[in-house]
Design a protein around this motif. Structure first.
Motif, PDB file in Angstrom:
ATOM      1  N   SER A  13       0.834  -1.206   0.000  1.00 32.14           N
ATOM      2  CA  SER A  13       0.000   0.000   0.000  1.00 32.14           C
ATOM      3  C   SER A  13       0.865   1.251   0.000  1.00 32.14           C
ATOM      4  O   SER A  13       2.067   1.189   0.271  1.00 32.14           O
ATOM      5  N   THR A  20      -8.586   7.906  -4.087  1.00 37.20           N
ATOM      6  CA  THR A  20      -8.401   7.613  -5.508  1.00 37.20           C
ATOM      7  C   THR A  20      -9.690   7.151  -6.163  1.00 37.20           C
ATOM      8  O   THR A  20     -10.551   6.557  -5.507  1.00 37.20           O
ATOM      9  N   ASP A  24      -8.273   0.074  -9.455  1.00 36.71           N
ATOM     10  CA  ASP A  24      -7.257  -0.914  -9.077  1.00 36.71           C
ATOM     11  C   ASP A  24      -6.881  -0.807  -7.602  1.00 36.71           C
ATOM     12  O   ASP A  24      -6.166  -1.662  -7.076  1.00 36.71           O
ATOM     13  N   TYR A  25      -7.340   0.279  -6.948  1.00 35.35           N
ATOM     14  CA  TYR A  25      -6.984   0.513  -5.556  1.00 35.35           C
ATOM     15  C   TYR A  25      -8.232   0.766  -4.711  1.00 35.35           C
ATOM     16  O   TYR A  25      -9.236   1.280  -5.196  1.00 35.35           O
ATOM     17  N   SER A  27      -9.089   2.992  -1.360  1.00 36.10           N
ATOM     18  CA  SER A  27      -8.495   4.037  -0.529  1.00 36.10           C
ATOM     19  C   SER A  27      -9.232   4.127   0.802  1.00 36.10           C
ATOM     20  O   SER A  27     -10.456   4.168   0.851  1.00 36.10           O
ATOM     21  N   TRP A  36      -3.753   3.824   0.001  1.00 36.01           N
ATOM     22  CA  TRP A  36      -4.188   3.155  -1.225  1.00 36.01           C
ATOM     23  C   TRP A  36      -3.703   1.706  -1.178  1.00 36.01           C
ATOM     24  O   TRP A  36      -2.494   1.450  -1.143  1.00 36.01           O
ATOM     25  N   ILE A  37      -4.650   0.768  -1.205  1.00 33.33           N
ATOM     26  CA  ILE A  37      -4.315  -0.645  -1.140  1.00 33.33           C
ATOM     27  C   ILE A  37      -4.676  -1.303  -2.475  1.00 33.33           C
ATOM     28  O   ILE A  37      -5.819  -1.190  -2.921  1.00 33.33           O
ATOM     29  N   PRO A  38      -3.730  -1.976  -3.119  1.00 30.12           N
ATOM     30  CA  PRO A  38      -4.049  -2.638  -4.391  1.00 30.12           C
ATOM     31  C   PRO A  38      -5.183  -3.654  -4.208  1.00 30.12           C
ATOM     32  O   PRO A  38      -5.137  -4.504  -3.321  1.00 30.12           O
ATOM     33  N   GLN A  39      -6.214  -3.540  -5.044  1.00 29.50           N
ATOM     34  CA  GLN A  39      -7.367  -4.431  -4.950  1.00 29.50           C
ATOM     35  C   GLN A  39      -6.970  -5.895  -5.159  1.00 29.50           C
ATOM     36  O   GLN A  39      -7.555  -6.795  -4.561  1.00 29.50           O
TER      37      GLN A  39
END
Length: 292
Positions: A13, A20, A24-25, A27, A36-39
């Protein structure tokens, strides 16, 4: 859940000043910022849990920002929409404003900052001003005075980070990310100061981060210095910024040295009479002078 704990759980993250709209993220609002964490790293159950604790609604972010001329350069690693000149990013963080107040503040800032080439808000409390270089560019102190007046008009409290000017050829996506991290760090660790710049950020941030790995710092060194200026900066540091003493050490007439210093300050928008700015320059020379 605390930001530090979330980052430990999700090491891929990243922290930003705004939420955002990138699908793809995910928040999550944390303190003064958003994680922001990558999905792709989240299971369906984790997504539901994190969404339950999130206190922001991504739908409130003005997607019109994508239509701004500098949006792609700042967020998509594309070239700046210019073929000459230098530009700086001024980040502003304020209390959440209503839509009408945001629009009015946007218009007012566009009027009083005549060299603005783009300006947009990414949330109700975070905005970015892109300003082209001019010899009469406002100093950080002058920007603070300007925003004090705006705060009075809009009954708000704004804090800001004035970045350095960079060539149009630079990677502004990376520059924004690094300047954003500086701003977020300062917002968290200094609750009193209203306006920040590279000089005020340099000591607290790079006391715990490796300056040699910073694209921002490496770019400043490449844009600002040649061999003569490197020597001038080192000598000024050794003489505590005293022009007369530095000129004597450099076997240079005082007026000649003053002229060179003035030209550098005008080009870089730094003030070598301020020890923070002088230290920034000295650190750049020490860190990158012999780098390949």
């Amino acid at each position: 859940m605390k930001q530090q704990k979330l980052q430990e759980i999700y090491p891929t993250s990243s922290i930003h000043a705004f939420p955002t709209v990138d699908t793809d993220y995910l928040s999550i609002a944390v303190a003064h910022s958003f994680l922001w964490i990558p999905q792709k790293n989240l299971s369906p159950t984790e997504k539901k849990l994190l969404q339950a604790i999130a206190i922001t609604n991504p739908a409130t972010i003005p997607t019109a920002g994508k239509e701004r001329p500098w949006y792609a350069a700042l967020f998509s690693d594309t070239s700046a929409p210019a073929d000459e000149g230098a530009f700086r990013l001024i980040q502003i963080k304020c209390h959440a404003l209503e839509k009408n107040d945001l629009a009015a503040l946007h218009e007012e800032m566009s009027t009083i900052l005549p060299h603005t080439v783009d300006l947009f808000f990414l949330s109700e409390s975070y905005g970015i001003i892109v300003e082209s270089f001019s010899e009469d560019a406002l100093t950080t102190e002058e920007l603070e005075g300007l925003f004090l007046a705006l705060d009075s008009d809009f009954n708000s409290y704004t804090r800001l980070f004035s970045g350095a000017f960079h060539s149009f050829e630079a990677d502004f996506t990376q520059l924004l990310f690094e300047e954003e991290q500086l701003f977020l760090y300062l917002l968290e660790h200094d609750t009193q100061t209203k306006s920040f710049d590279m000089g005020t950020a340099i000591i607290p941030f790079f006391a715990i981060h490796d300056v040699t790995k910073s694209y921002l710092m490496r770019t400043l060194f490449a844009e600002w210095f040649d061999a003569e200026l490197e020597q001038i900066i080192c000598t000024l540091w050794q003489t505590q910024g005293n022009i007369s003493s530095a000129a004597k050490e450099l076997f240079m007439h005082r007026n000649t040295l003053q002229y060179k210093v003035d030209k550098f300050q005008q080009r870089s928008n730094t003030n070598l009479k301020k020890m923070d700015d002088l230290f920034l320059c000295y650190l750049l020379v020490l860190s990158f002078k012999n780098a390949n």
